[in-house]
Each structure stands twice: as C-alpha cells, then as structure tokens.
Write a protein that holds these residues in place. Structure first.
Motif, PDB file in Angstrom:
ATOM      1  N   GLN A 296       0.832  -1.209   0.000  1.00  0.00           N
ATOM      2  CA  GLN A 296       0.000   0.000   0.000  1.00  0.00           C
ATOM      3  C   GLN A 296       0.872   1.266   0.000  1.00  0.00           C
ATOM      4  O   GLN A 296       2.056   1.218   0.308  1.00  0.00           O
ATOM      5  N   GLU A 297       0.232   2.372  -0.314  1.00  0.00           N
ATOM      6  CA  GLU A 297       0.902   3.675  -0.238  1.00  0.00           C
ATOM      7  C   GLU A 297       0.243   4.507   0.853  1.00  0.00           C
ATOM      8  O   GLU A 297      -0.882   4.227   1.267  1.00  0.00           O
ATOM      9  N   GLY A 298       0.946   5.542   1.296  1.00  0.00           N
ATOM     10  CA  GLY A 298       0.358   6.522   2.217  1.00  0.00           C
ATOM     11  C   GLY A 298       0.019   6.008   3.595  1.00  0.00           C
ATOM     12  O   GLY A 298      -0.876   6.530   4.251  1.00  0.00           O
ATOM     13  N   GLY A 299       0.731   4.970   4.047  1.00  0.00           N
ATOM     14  CA  GLY A 299       0.476   4.441   5.387  1.00  0.00           C
ATOM     15  C   GLY A 299       1.257   5.170   6.466  1.00  0.00           C
ATOM     16  O   GLY A 299       1.958   6.158   6.197  1.00  0.00           O
ATOM     17  N   TYR A 300       1.123   4.686   7.681  1.00  0.00           N
ATOM     18  CA  TYR A 300       1.756   5.323   8.847  1.00  0.00           C
ATOM     19  C   TYR A 300       2.553   4.299   9.646  1.00  0.00           C
ATOM     20  O   TYR A 300       2.076   3.193   9.894  1.00  0.00           O
ATOM     21  N   ILE A 301       3.745   4.696  10.057  1.00  0.00           N
ATOM     22  CA  ILE A 301       4.549   3.910  10.997  1.00  0.00           C
ATOM     23  C   ILE A 301       4.730   4.763  12.242  1.00  0.00           C
ATOM     24  O   ILE A 301       5.182   5.916  12.153  1.00  0.00           O
ATOM     25  N   VAL A 302       4.347   4.221  13.383  1.00  0.00           N
ATOM     26  CA  VAL A 302       4.570   4.896  14.673  1.00  0.00           C
ATOM     27  C   VAL A 302       5.310   3.901  15.555  1.00  0.00           C
ATOM     28  O   VAL A 302       4.776   2.825  15.850  1.00  0.00           O
ATOM     29  N   SER A 303       6.537   4.245  15.947  1.00  0.00           N
ATOM     30  CA  SER A 303       7.361   3.286  16.687  1.00  0.00           C
ATOM     31  C   SER A 303       8.187   3.939  17.790  1.00  0.00           C
ATOM     32  O   SER A 303       8.562   5.107  17.686  1.00  0.00           O
ATOM     33  N   ASN A 304       8.444   3.127  18.802  1.00  0.00           N
ATOM     34  CA  ASN A 304       9.336   3.497  19.906  1.00  0.00           C
ATOM     35  C   ASN A 304      10.433   2.422  19.933  1.00  0.00           C
ATOM     36  O   ASN A 304      10.388   1.506  20.735  1.00  0.00           O
ATOM     37  N   PRO A 305      11.427   2.538  19.009  1.00  0.00           N
ATOM     38  CA  PRO A 305      12.435   1.483  18.911  1.00  0.00           C
ATOM     39  C   PRO A 305      13.385   1.493  20.106  1.00  0.00           C
ATOM     40  O   PRO A 305      13.374   2.443  20.892  1.00  0.00           O
ATOM     41  N   PRO A 306      14.223   0.466  20.254  1.00  0.00           N
ATOM     42  CA  PRO A 306      15.206   0.485  21.350  1.00  0.00           C
ATOM     43  C   PRO A 306      16.088   1.727  21.241  1.00  0.00           C
ATOM     44  O   PRO A 306      16.365   2.206  20.138  1.00  0.00           O
ATOM     45  N   TYR A 307      16.523   2.265  22.392  1.00  0.00           N
ATOM     46  CA  TYR A 307      17.339   3.486  22.400  1.00  0.00           C
ATOM     47  C   TYR A 307      18.837   3.186  22.407  1.00  0.00           C
ATOM     48  O   TYR A 307      19.648   4.058  22.156  1.00  0.00           O
ATOM     49  N   GLY A 308      19.221   1.960  22.766  1.00  0.00           N
ATOM     50  CA  GLY A 308      20.633   1.619  22.831  1.00  0.00           C
ATOM     51  C   GLY A 308      21.355   2.340  23.950  1.00  0.00           C
ATOM     52  O   GLY A 308      22.484   2.802  23.785  1.00  0.00           O
ATOM     53  N   GLU A 309      20.693   2.460  25.104  1.00  0.00           N
ATOM     54  CA  GLU A 309      21.290   3.198  26.219  1.00  0.00           C
ATOM     55  C   GLU A 309      22.366   2.385  26.934  1.00  0.00           C
ATOM     56  O   GLU A 309      23.270   2.941  27.531  1.00  0.00           O
ATOM     57  N   ARG A 310      22.236   1.056  26.888  1.00  0.00           N
ATOM     58  CA  ARG A 310      23.255   0.216  27.537  1.00  0.00           C
ATOM     59  C   ARG A 310      24.475   0.119  26.628  1.00  0.00           C
ATOM     60  O   ARG A 310      24.335  -0.016  25.410  1.00  0.00           O
ATOM     61  N   LEU A 311      25.642   0.184  27.245  1.00  0.00           N
ATOM     62  CA  LEU A 311      26.890   0.065  26.500  1.00  0.00           C
ATOM     63  C   LEU A 311      26.895  -1.277  25.764  1.00  0.00           C
ATOM     64  O   LEU A 311      26.536  -2.293  26.323  1.00  0.00           O
ATOM     65  N   GLY A 312      27.282  -1.283  24.536  1.00  0.00           N
ATOM     66  CA  GLY A 312      27.281  -2.539  23.789  1.00  0.00           C
ATOM     67  C   GLY A 312      26.054  -2.661  22.908  1.00  0.00           C
ATOM     68  O   GLY A 312      26.100  -3.266  21.841  1.00  0.00           O
ATOM     69  N   ASP A 313      24.912  -2.075  23.353  1.00  0.00           N
ATOM     70  CA  ASP A 313      23.684  -2.098  22.539  1.00  0.00           C
ATOM     71  C   ASP A 313      23.697  -0.976  21.496  1.00  0.00           C
ATOM     72  O   ASP A 313      23.019  -1.065  20.480  1.00  0.00           O
ATOM     73  N   LYS A 314      24.470   0.080  21.797  1.00  0.00           N
ATOM     74  CA  LYS A 314      24.381   1.316  21.003  1.00  0.00           C
ATOM     75  C   LYS A 314      24.658   1.065  19.519  1.00  0.00           C
ATOM     76  O   LYS A 314      23.876   1.476  18.658  1.00  0.00           O
ATOM     77  N   GLU A 315      25.771   0.383  19.219  1.00  0.00           N
ATOM     78  CA  GLU A 315      26.137   0.159  17.815  1.00  0.00           C
ATOM     79  C   GLU A 315      25.080  -0.683  17.103  1.00  0.00           C
ATOM     80  O   GLU A 315      24.718  -0.396  15.962  1.00  0.00           O
ATOM     81  N   GLN A 316      24.597  -1.689  17.795  1.00  0.00           N
ATOM     82  CA  GLN A 316      23.575  -2.571  17.207  1.00  0.00           C
ATOM     83  C   GLN A 316      22.296  -1.789  16.899  1.00  0.00           C
ATOM     84  O   GLN A 316      21.703  -1.926  15.828  1.00  0.00           O
ATOM     85  N   VAL A 317      21.872  -0.943  17.858  1.00  0.00           N
ATOM     86  CA  VAL A 317      20.652  -0.147  17.686  1.00  0.00           C
ATOM     87  C   VAL A 317      20.831   0.870  16.555  1.00  0.00           C
ATOM     88  O   VAL A 317      19.934   1.060  15.730  1.00  0.00           O
ATOM     89  N   GLU A 318      22.003   1.490  16.494  1.00  0.00           N
ATOM     90  CA  GLU A 318      22.251   2.475  15.427  1.00  0.00           C
ATOM     91  C   GLU A 318      22.249   1.814  14.050  1.00  0.00           C
ATOM     92  O   GLU A 318      21.810   2.414  13.070  1.00  0.00           O
ATOM     93  N   GLN A 319      22.699   0.563  13.988  1.00  0.00           N
ATOM     94  CA  GLN A 319      22.650  -0.188  12.729  1.00  0.00           C
ATOM     95  C   GLN A 319      21.193  -0.429  12.316  1.00  0.00           C
ATOM     96  O   GLN A 319      20.847  -0.329  11.128  1.00  0.00           O
ATOM     97  N   ILE A 320      20.327  -0.716  13.313  1.00  0.00           N
ATOM     98  CA  ILE A 320      18.889  -0.900  13.038  1.00  0.00           C
ATOM     99  C   ILE A 320      18.296   0.400  12.480  1.00  0.00           C
ATOM    100  O   ILE A 320      17.571   0.391  11.479  1.00  0.00           O
TER     101      ILE A 320
END
Length: 378
Positions: A296-320
């Motif tokens: 479809q076209e013209g849809g909506y995405i509303v998300s609260n993805p992981p923030y990567g606040e824990r050390l080690g998660d940051k790079e993985q989250v930024e890749q996402i």
C-alpha cells in the motif's frame, strides 16, 4: 449540579494534547500549566474525563487553595474547607504530600497536620465523638505546597489512568499507555489508513491506535475511586458508561499491524490485545524492520524502537536505525514517526525530520521525529 475545579495531570510535553482532549469533551475555560490542565466541570465531568482522557495521568478534584507559612495557618485553613461534602463518615482519607521552595518544607509534618485537620472537620460535621473508622471508600488527599501556596486535592482516578486494564505482560522498557496514545494523536493518521509499529514490544502503540480508531473509551474496562464516593450518583456513572458504549464505532474497519523481532513479545502483544477485546483488529507478526515491504501507499509507521542506552547495545541499535532509514527510502509516501532518546537519530536514519517534538518517556528525555510522506499518486 455542583461545579468543581478539576485538574487533569499530565506528563511533561503532553499538556497541550490533554487540553485538546478536555475541550473535545465539551469543557471550556481550560488553563494549561506545567504538568497539569485545569478546568471546570460537574460530577458528570469527573466520570466522563476518567473514562475518556487518553493522555492524562489522573483527574483530581480541587478542594481548596491558600497561602500558608505556619503550621497553624495550614491547620485552620485546611479545616475551613468543606471536606464533609466529599468524604463520608466512614471514608478513608490517606494524605500524601510534596513541598517545593516553601516555608513549610517538612512533608511528613504537613501530611500529619492536614490529616488531623480533615479528621477534626469530619468529626465535627458528621457528629462523631471518638475516632473515624476509615473503613469505607478511598479518598486519596494530596497536599502540594509551592512557594507557600497550598493546593489540596482529591484523586478521583485511583490507579493512574495509564492502567487501562489490558496489559497482562510487558517487556523490559514498556511504554506508558498514555504516551502511546499521545504518539498516535500527534500524527494525522485516520482509521482508514494502514498503521504499523515495526518495534511493537508488548503491543501498546497498536492497541492504543485501535482504541482510537474505533473511538473506544480507554477507561471502559477498569474501575475508578470516584465510583465509590457518596456524592457521585450511580446514575452519573451509568450515563457516562452508556455514552461510551454509544460513541464506540465497532464497525470501523482497521488495518493495524504490530511487528517485533522477538517472538516472545509478539505472544505478549497478542495476549494484551485479546484482553483489550481487540484480538481480531490487529495483525501481529514476528519480523525485523528491514523486512518491511508494504504494497500500500500513504500508510503510517509509529514506533518506539530500542534506544541503545546500555553500552554494547548502542552500535547494534544504530545499525537498526540506519537500515530502517534505507528501507523507508523506497516508500516515500509513507509517514514515519519515531520516538527515541538518541540525539543523532536523523543523521543515522539518513534524513532530516519534517518536524520534531520534545517528549519524556518516563524520566528519559526523548524526541519524536516526524517524517511526512509525499502524497500518493492517484
């Protein structure tokens, strides 16, 4: 019917949305202050606002306000207020308090004095010689002192309004239902458009979107403190519930989807949606965001993805974030709304937001990045 001053409390950044909801219920003369919205209403307003306000934390009834710099002041002026009109002879009235930049800075002392003062007033007015039983309905009193101005309120809600009653399970960092509803209301989504959350966690955003889409009152399946109070009639409560039932649009067709990489969260989301009575309205799927390829076209995405606040998660989250941005380049008609505390989000996602709004996810300062899609070709 008596008119009261009511206070809808709100998380920082959500006050204007709460004010809009209060006005939509028909209440005028709305005053917006930090973390609260003040308005006038009768007992119907108490019932209706508790049932309908999607983004407020609580609805409080203002009993009185005055200046006080001594404990005598606090005792006498508290006692002068009409507590007997709100609290029955057997009513329980625990007192909580806070004091900021005030002469009366000892919160435990202020709570004790207010408690004693209210007890004296109730004994006098209800004709009780000894002690008050306090084994009846709960009336939570709050004494809040700011720069020597005392505000005394009764909490009409009881448990916070974010507790809708459908959340059976949750993840590590659950989004409050009130904030999830605000994220949906800050978009210009209409129920006839596709709606996706690609990082749905325990499903709060899609569930709140479905409640909004079918105009279901968020407080319909829970109880409130005011329902036990003597001065609120049973008819008022029944009328408010009937209105909520009449206003719901159960025939509204919805195209709402919740997706998450974690199959456990998808199972929790399904359980929560079933508890909310929405099991047939939301499609759930275990999937990573990079596999999102809508037809479809013209849809909506509303998300609260992981923030990567824990050390080690940051790079993985930024890749996402980076891969998510690359995927969305292929869907220019889609509207994307992302809440994150990562201040580099736009750079990582690869696009400057159309609009940005500061919000708080609990105590975490976050930004709501809003990307408006271009109009689909007819």
């Amino acid at each position: 019917m008596a008119s009261f001053t009511l206070i809808a409390t709100a998380a920082m950044g959500l006050e204007s949305i709460v004010a809009r909801e209060v006005k939509a219920l028909g209440y005028e003369d709305v005053i917006v202050e930090n973390s609260r919205v003040i308005f006038k209403g009768d007992e119907n307003a108490i019932a209706r606002c508790n049932l309908w306000l999607r983004t407020a934390d609580r609805v409080k009834l203002l009993v009185g306000e005055f200046q006080a710099t001594t404990f005598d002041d606090l005792f006498e002026q508290t006692k002068a207020l009409p507590w007997h009109e709100f609290i029955a002879e057997d009513g329980a009235f625990p007192v909580s308090g806070k004091s900021v930049k005030s002469t009366l800075y000892s919160v435990p002392d202020c709570q004790a004095i207010v408690k004693k003062s209210i007890a004296e007033k109730l004994k006098q007015k209800h004709g009780v010689a000894s002690w008050l039983a306090e084994d009846g309905a709960l009336h939570k009193v709050e004494v809040a002192i700011l720069k020597d101005k005392v505000t005394l309120t009764l909490d009409t809600s009881g448990v916070g309004l974010h507790k809708r009653g459908y959340r059976l399970g949750q993840g590590d960092a659950p989004l409050k239902e009130t904030l999830a509803a605000a994220l949906v209301q800050l978009t210009n989504w209409h129920p006839d458009r596709p709606f996706y959350d690609l990082f749905c966690g325990s499903g709060t955003i899609p569930i709140e979107a479905a409640l909004i889409g079918q105009n279901i009152a968020p407080g319909f399946n829970r109880a409130f403190s005011f329902e036990e109070w003597n001065f609120i009639s049973q008819k008022t409560i029944e009328t408010a519930l009937e209105e909520a039932e009449d206003q719901a649009n159960y025939d509204q067709v919805l195209d709402i989807h919740g997706m998450d990489i974690d199959h456990r969260m998808i199972n929790i989301s399904k359980e929560n949606a079933t508890e909310a009575g929405l099991s047939d309205l939301i499609q759930w799927k275990q999937m990573q965001a990079t596999d999102f390829h809508p037809e479809q076209e013209g849809g909506y995405i509303v998300s609260n993805p992981p923030y990567g606040e824990r050390l080690g998660d940051k790079e993985q989250v930024e890749q996402i974030y980076r891969e998510f941005g690359q995927v969305m380049q292929h869907h220019p008609t889609w509207n994307v709304y992302v809440l994150t505390a990562n201040e580099q989000f736009e750079k990582i996602y690869g696009k400057k937001a159309s609009k940005k709004r500061k919000l708080f996810n609990g105590f975490i300062k976050a930004d709501y990045y809003q990307y408006f899609g271009r109009r689909p070709n007819k």
